[in-house]
Scaffold this active site. Structure first.
Site, PDB file in Angstrom:
ATOM      1  N   GLY A   1      80.155  35.501  74.504  1.00  0.00           N
ATOM      2  CA  GLY A   1      80.684  36.579  73.670  1.00  0.00           C
ATOM      3  C   GLY A   1      82.011  37.098  74.203  1.00  0.00           C
ATOM      4  O   GLY A   1      82.495  36.667  75.254  1.00  0.00           O
ATOM      5  N   ASP A   2      82.623  38.005  73.411  1.00  0.00           N
ATOM      6  CA  ASP A   2      83.866  38.671  73.813  1.00  0.00           C
ATOM      7  C   ASP A   2      85.045  37.714  73.973  1.00  0.00           C
ATOM      8  O   ASP A   2      85.941  37.954  74.780  1.00  0.00           O
ATOM      9  CB  ASP A   2      83.670  39.459  75.130  1.00  0.00           C
ATOM     10  CG  ASP A   2      82.439  40.328  75.075  1.00  0.00           C
ATOM     11  OD1 ASP A   2      82.272  41.004  74.048  1.00  0.00           O
ATOM     12  OD2 ASP A   2      81.640  40.311  76.023  1.00  0.00           O
ATOM     13  N   GLU A   3      85.062  36.638  73.194  1.00  0.00           N
ATOM     14  CA  GLU A   3      86.134  35.649  73.329  1.00  0.00           C
ATOM     15  C   GLU A   3      87.404  36.054  72.577  1.00  0.00           C
ATOM     16  O   GLU A   3      88.445  35.416  72.745  1.00  0.00           O
ATOM     17  CB  GLU A   3      85.673  34.283  72.801  1.00  0.00           C
ATOM     18  CG  GLU A   3      84.497  33.671  73.552  1.00  0.00           C
ATOM     19  CD  GLU A   3      83.168  34.097  72.977  1.00  0.00           C
ATOM     20  OE1 GLU A   3      83.147  35.001  72.114  1.00  0.00           O
ATOM     21  OE2 GLU A   3      82.143  33.546  73.391  1.00  0.00           O
TER      22      GLU A   3
ATOM     23  N   LYS B   1      87.062  37.160  69.008  1.00  0.00           N
ATOM     24  CA  LYS B   1      86.794  36.777  67.609  1.00  0.00           C
ATOM     25  C   LYS B   1      87.474  37.712  66.624  1.00  0.00           C
ATOM     26  O   LYS B   1      87.993  37.268  65.598  1.00  0.00           O
ATOM     27  CB  LYS B   1      85.279  36.750  67.347  1.00  0.00           C
ATOM     28  CG  LYS B   1      84.579  35.635  68.102  1.00  0.00           C
ATOM     29  CD  LYS B   1      83.101  35.626  67.847  1.00  0.00           C
ATOM     30  CE  LYS B   1      82.349  36.741  68.536  1.00  0.00           C
ATOM     31  NZ  LYS B   1      82.310  36.633  70.017  1.00  0.00           N
ATOM     32  N   GLY B   2      87.495  39.008  66.956  1.00  0.00           N
ATOM     33  CA  GLY B   2      88.068  39.985  66.031  1.00  0.00           C
ATOM     34  C   GLY B   2      89.504  39.639  65.690  1.00  0.00           C
ATOM     35  O   GLY B   2      89.896  39.598  64.526  1.00  0.00           O
TER      36      GLY B   2
ATOM     37  N   GLY C   1      81.225  43.732  69.203  1.00  0.00           N
ATOM     38  CA  GLY C   1      82.357  44.659  69.226  1.00  0.00           C
ATOM     39  C   GLY C   1      83.597  43.832  68.997  1.00  0.00           C
ATOM     40  O   GLY C   1      84.033  43.109  69.879  1.00  0.00           O
ATOM     41  N   HIS C   2      84.119  43.860  67.793  1.00  0.00           N
ATOM     42  CA  HIS C   2      85.272  43.022  67.459  1.00  0.00           C
ATOM     43  C   HIS C   2      86.521  43.898  67.356  1.00  0.00           C
ATOM     44  O   HIS C   2      86.590  44.781  66.511  1.00  0.00           O
ATOM     45  CB  HIS C   2      85.011  42.265  66.151  1.00  0.00           C
ATOM     46  CG  HIS C   2      83.898  41.259  66.280  1.00  0.00           C
ATOM     47  ND1 HIS C   2      83.348  40.592  65.226  1.00  0.00           N
ATOM     48  CD2 HIS C   2      83.243  40.816  67.368  1.00  0.00           C
ATOM     49  CE1 HIS C   2      82.397  39.771  65.669  1.00  0.00           C
ATOM     50  NE2 HIS C   2      82.319  39.907  66.958  1.00  0.00           N
ATOM     51  N   THR C   3      87.449  43.636  68.252  1.00  0.00           N
ATOM     52  CA  THR C   3      88.637  44.481  68.306  1.00  0.00           C
ATOM     53  C   THR C   3      89.791  43.832  67.552  1.00  0.00           C
ATOM     54  O   THR C   3      90.073  42.657  67.736  1.00  0.00           O
ATOM     55  CB  THR C   3      89.062  44.701  69.770  1.00  0.00           C
ATOM     56  OG1 THR C   3      87.914  45.119  70.496  1.00  0.00           O
ATOM     57  CG2 THR C   3      90.154  45.742  69.884  1.00  0.00           C
TER      58      THR C   3
ATOM     59  N   GLN D   1      78.658  37.582  68.800  1.00  0.00           N
ATOM     60  CA  GLN D   1      78.152  37.204  70.141  1.00  0.00           C
ATOM     61  C   GLN D   1      78.748  35.861  70.565  1.00  0.00           C
ATOM     62  O   GLN D   1      79.904  35.603  70.288  1.00  0.00           O
ATOM     63  CB  GLN D   1      76.615  37.171  70.193  1.00  0.00           C
ATOM     64  CG  GLN D   1      75.964  38.537  70.146  1.00  0.00           C
ATOM     65  CD  GLN D   1      75.968  39.149  68.774  1.00  0.00           C
ATOM     66  OE1 GLN D   1      75.573  38.513  67.811  1.00  0.00           O
ATOM     67  NE2 GLN D   1      76.406  40.371  68.671  1.00  0.00           N
TER      68      GLN D   1
ATOM     69  N   THR E   1      81.574  47.520  73.049  1.00  0.00           N
ATOM     70  CA  THR E   1      80.428  48.267  72.526  1.00  0.00           C
ATOM     71  C   THR E   1      79.863  49.233  73.556  1.00  0.00           C
ATOM     72  O   THR E   1      79.499  50.353  73.237  1.00  0.00           O
ATOM     73  CB  THR E   1      79.338  47.267  72.060  1.00  0.00           C
ATOM     74  OG1 THR E   1      79.916  46.433  71.055  1.00  0.00           O
ATOM     75  CG2 THR E   1      78.130  47.974  71.485  1.00  0.00           C
ATOM     76  N   THR E   2      79.815  48.817  74.836  1.00  0.00           N
ATOM     77  CA  THR E   2      79.146  49.654  75.836  1.00  0.00           C
ATOM     78  C   THR E   2      80.085  50.159  76.934  1.00  0.00           C
ATOM     79  O   THR E   2      79.678  50.996  77.732  1.00  0.00           O
ATOM     80  CB  THR E   2      78.020  48.847  76.532  1.00  0.00           C
ATOM     81  OG1 THR E   2      78.629  47.685  77.122  1.00  0.00           O
ATOM     82  CG2 THR E   2      76.957  48.397  75.539  1.00  0.00           C
ATOM     83  N   GLY E   3      81.297  49.623  76.990  1.00  0.00           N
ATOM     84  CA  GLY E   3      82.244  50.035  78.035  1.00  0.00           C
ATOM     85  C   GLY E   3      81.928  49.451  79.400  1.00  0.00           C
ATOM     86  O   GLY E   3      82.617  49.737  80.385  1.00  0.00           O
TER      87      GLY E   3
ATOM     88  N   GLY F   1      95.926  32.086  72.308  1.00  0.00           N
ATOM     89  CA  GLY F   1      96.250  33.508  72.278  1.00  0.00           C
ATOM     90  C   GLY F   1      97.067  33.857  73.508  1.00  0.00           C
ATOM     91  O   GLY F   1      96.701  33.482  74.623  1.00  0.00           O
TER      92      GLY F   1
HETATM   93  P1  IMP Z   1      71.328  42.601  72.733  1.00  0.00           P
HETATM   94  O1  IMP Z   1      71.996  41.672  71.766  1.00  0.00           O
HETATM   95  O2  IMP Z   1      71.824  44.009  72.629  1.00  0.00           O
HETATM   96  O3  IMP Z   1      69.832  42.502  72.668  1.00  0.00           O
HETATM   97  O4  IMP Z   1      71.730  42.127  74.211  1.00  0.00           O
HETATM   98  C1  IMP Z   1      71.287  40.890  74.780  1.00  0.00           C
HETATM   99  C2  IMP Z   1      72.365  40.280  75.651  1.00  0.00           C
HETATM  100  O5  IMP Z   1      73.433  39.839  74.831  1.00  0.00           O
HETATM  101  C3  IMP Z   1      72.975  41.239  76.666  1.00  0.00           C
HETATM  102  O6  IMP Z   1      73.318  40.501  77.828  1.00  0.00           O
HETATM  103  C4  IMP Z   1      74.236  41.727  75.974  1.00  0.00           C
HETATM  104  O7  IMP Z   1      75.219  42.152  76.909  1.00  0.00           O
HETATM  105  C5  IMP Z   1      74.650  40.451  75.257  1.00  0.00           C
HETATM  106  N1  IMP Z   1      75.442  40.698  74.053  1.00  0.00           N
HETATM  107  C6  IMP Z   1      75.000  41.075  72.834  1.00  0.00           C
HETATM  108  N2  IMP Z   1      76.000  41.162  71.962  1.00  0.00           N
HETATM  109  C7  IMP Z   1      77.111  40.809  72.614  1.00  0.00           C
HETATM  110  C8  IMP Z   1      78.485  40.672  72.238  1.00  0.00           C
HETATM  111  O8  IMP Z   1      78.874  40.878  71.068  1.00  0.00           O
HETATM  112  N3  IMP Z   1      79.338  40.283  73.221  1.00  0.00           N
HETATM  113  C9  IMP Z   1      78.918  40.005  74.487  1.00  0.00           C
HETATM  114  N4  IMP Z   1      77.652  40.114  74.878  1.00  0.00           N
HETATM  115  C10 IMP Z   1      76.762  40.509  73.958  1.00  0.00           C
END
Ligand code: IMP
Length: 419
Positions: free
Chosen positions: A4-6, A8-9, A32-34, A217, A293-295, A406
Site C-alpha cells: 500500500g501507499d505507493e 495510487k491517488g 488514504g489516497h492523496t 491497499q 489515514t492514521t499518521g 514519479g
Molecule cells: P485494516 O485494513 O485496517 O484491517 O488493516 C490491516 C493491515 O493493512 C494493517 O497493517 C494496515 O496498516 C494495512 N492497511 C490497510 N489499508 C492500507 C492502506 O491503504 N495502505 C497501507 N496499509 C494499509
C-alpha cells in the site's frame, strides 16, 4: 504491488483526466489516497481519487465497505472546495456498510491482541467484511431504502453485538436508537447516489466509455495472497477487481501496477527488506512516509523485486508506475532485493506464509546512486544514467516494463514513457 501507499491517488488523478468513470472496487476508509493540485491537498479515503476531476463520474462499487460518516464528510469537504458530486457519484446498492459497532470491534480486538495485534487502521474493515461473509448481520446500502426494516435489523444486530462484546471484552453496550438516528442522516444524505453500479458499468462499456478501476491497499495485503494475518480483509490485488465491481478482467486493456522506488509498510508483519536504521530514516523523512489515514510513521526499506514480481504475476500486471524516484536522490548506493534465501535455498518466489517470509534472508544487487534532483525532469531520457540503470534493473527482475515514473507529488511530476 507492495504493502500500500505507493501513490495510487496521484496516478489515478492523472489518468482520470482521460477517463469518463473512475471506480473504487474494494477496501474502505482504511485507504488514504492523496492528490495534490496546485497548493491544495486532498486526502480521500472512500471517494475515488477521480473525484477531483469534475469531468469524471465516480463509482463506489459493491466490493467496497462503505463508512457513510466518512463518505459524507468527503462529499461535503469537496463541496466546500467547489467540487460538487451531484449527478456524478454512483454508489452500489450492494456495497456493505461500516457502522459504529464495526469500528468498535476492530479497536476492542486489536487491544485484546496486545503485542500480537495486526496493526489495523481501526476503520472497522475486518469486522464489516466478516459480517458480509457471515451474511446474517450484514447491512448493505440497499437496506437504507426501507428505514423501518433497517431499524428493526439494527436492533437485532446491536443486541447480538452487545452480548458478544460484553461477554468477550467487557465492553459498554452500544445504543441502538442513537445508531438508528445516525442511519436516518446517512439515508438522507446518500440515498440519491445509490444505484445498480454493475448495470451502470456494463452500459458504460457498451457505450464505449473509458473506465479507470482504482485499486486500494496493496497486493501484498491481499486477504488470500498476502501474509495472513498481516493483511487487510479484501482481495486488494488486481484480482479483486472482477468480484469487486462485476466487470471481468478480460474486459480491461491495461493493468498498471504501482510501486514506490523503495518499499514501505504500515502496521505489523514481515518485511524482508526493512531498514530499521539510518537508511530507513532517510527514506521516511525525504519521502514523507507517514500514514495518510492514521499518521503512523511507515516502516521503510529497499526495493523488494521478489515481492514486486509476485504481485505482478498474481495481478496480471502488464505495466508498472514507479513513484517516488526523486526520494532516492543523494544516496551513495542503492540496493534491490533480487532473491531470497529460504531454508538455505535461493528462491525468487515470494512465500505468502508469514513465518516463512519472516525467516528469509535477502540477496541484493547494489547499484550506484545519483545526486541530481529529479523533481524538474520531464523527459525520461533526461534522467541521470544511474537512475535509468536502477529502473532497468527493476524491469529485468520483475519482467514488466516501467511506463510511468514519479519525480514529485504534483500532477506535473509524472513522466510517461513509451516502451
Ligand atoms: P485494516 O485494513 O485496517 O484491517 O488493516 C490491516 C493491515 O493493512 C494493517 O497493517 C494496515 O496498516 C494495512 N492497511 C490497510 N489499508 C492500507 C492502506 O491503504 N495502505 C497501507 N496499509 C494499509
Amino acid at each position: 504491488m507492495q504493502w500500500g501507499d505507493e501513490g495510487k491517488g496521484k496516478v489515478v488523478d492523472i489518468l482520470a483526466e482521460k477517463s469518463d468513470l473512475v471506480v473504487r472496487f474494494g477496501g474502505g476508509a482504511n485507504a488514504g489516497h492523496t492528490v495534490i493540485i496546485g497548493d491544495q491537498k486532498f486526502a480521500l479515503h472512500i471517494m475515488p481519487s477521480g473525484a477531483v476531476r469534475p469531468s469524471a463520474a465516480c463509482v463506489i462499487s459493491n466490493g467496497v465497505v462503505l463508512d457513510p460518516e466518512i463518505l459524507i464528510g468527503e462529499i461535503e469537504g469537496l463541496a466546500g472546495r467547489d467540487i460538487s458530486m451531484d449527478g456524478r457519484l454512483y454508489i452500489s446498492e450492494n456495497a456493505h456498510v461500516v457502522l459504529d459497532y464495526h469500528k468498535m470491534e476492530d479497536q476492542l480486538r486489536e487491544n485484546a491482541l496486545g503485542k500480537n495485534k495486526i496493526g489495523t487502521t481501526i476503520r472497522g474493515i475486518g469486522p464489516c467484511y466478516a459480517d458480509k461473509v457471515g451474511r446474517s448481520y450484514a447491512v448493505r446500502m440497499a437496506d437504507f431504502r426501507n428505514m423501518d426494516a433497517l431499524a428493526e435489523r439494527i436492533r437485532k444486530i446491536v443486541d447480538y453485538k452487545n452480548k458478544v462484546f460484553g461477554a468477550v471484552y467487557n465492553a459498554e453496550p452500544i445504543d441502538a436508537d442513537a445508531l438508528i438516528e445516525k442511519c436516518k442522516v446517512y439515508r438522507e444524505k446518500l440515498a440519491g447516489f445509490v444505484c445498480n453500479t454493475t448495470r451502470l458499468l456494463h452500459e458504460a462499456m457498451e457505450g464505449g466509455k473509458n473506465i479507470l478501476f482504482e485499486g486500494a491497499q496493496g497486493a501484498l495485503l491481499d486477504l488470500d495472497h498476502g501474509t495472513i494475518p498481516f493483511v487487510t480483509s479484501s482481495n486488494c490485488s488486481a484480482l479483486g477487481m472482477g468480484p469487486g465491481c462485476g466487470v471481468p478482467n478480460q474486459k480491461v486493456d491495461r493493468f498498471i501496477g504501482l510501486v514506490k522506488a523503495y518499499t514501505t509498510r504500515v502496521g505489523a508483519g514481515p518485511f524482508p527488506t526493512e531498514q530499521d536504521n539510518e537508511v530507513g530514516d532517510i527514506i521516511r523523512e525525504k519521502g514523507h512516509e507517514y500514514g495518510t489515514t492514521t499518521g503512523r510513521p511507515r516502516r521503510c526499506g529497499w526495493f523488494d523485486a521478489v515481492a514486486a514480481k509476485y504481485a505482478a504475476s498474481v495481478g496480471g500486471i502488464n505495466e508498472i508506475a514507479m513513484m517516488h524516484l526523486d526520494t532516492l536522490a543523494g544516496m551513495k548506493e542503492l540496493k534491490i532485493c533480487k532473491a531470497y534465501k529460504l531454508n538455505g535455498e535461493e528462491t525468487d518466489f515470494f512465500p505468502s506464509d508469514a513465518d516463512e517470509l519472516s525467516s528469509v534472508e535477502c540477496l541484493y544487487d547494489t547499484l550506484d546512486g545519483w545526486d541530481e534532483d529529479l523533481s524538474g525532469v520531464t523527459r525520461y531520457d533526461d534522467l541521470p544514467e544511474n537512475t535509468k540503470n536502477y529502473v532497468r534493473r527493476v524491469e529485468e527482475i520483475v519482467k514488466v516494463p516501467v511506463t510511468i515514473v514519479g519525480v514529485g507529488p504534483k500532477r506535473s511530476q509524472a513522466i510517461f514513457r513509451n516502451v
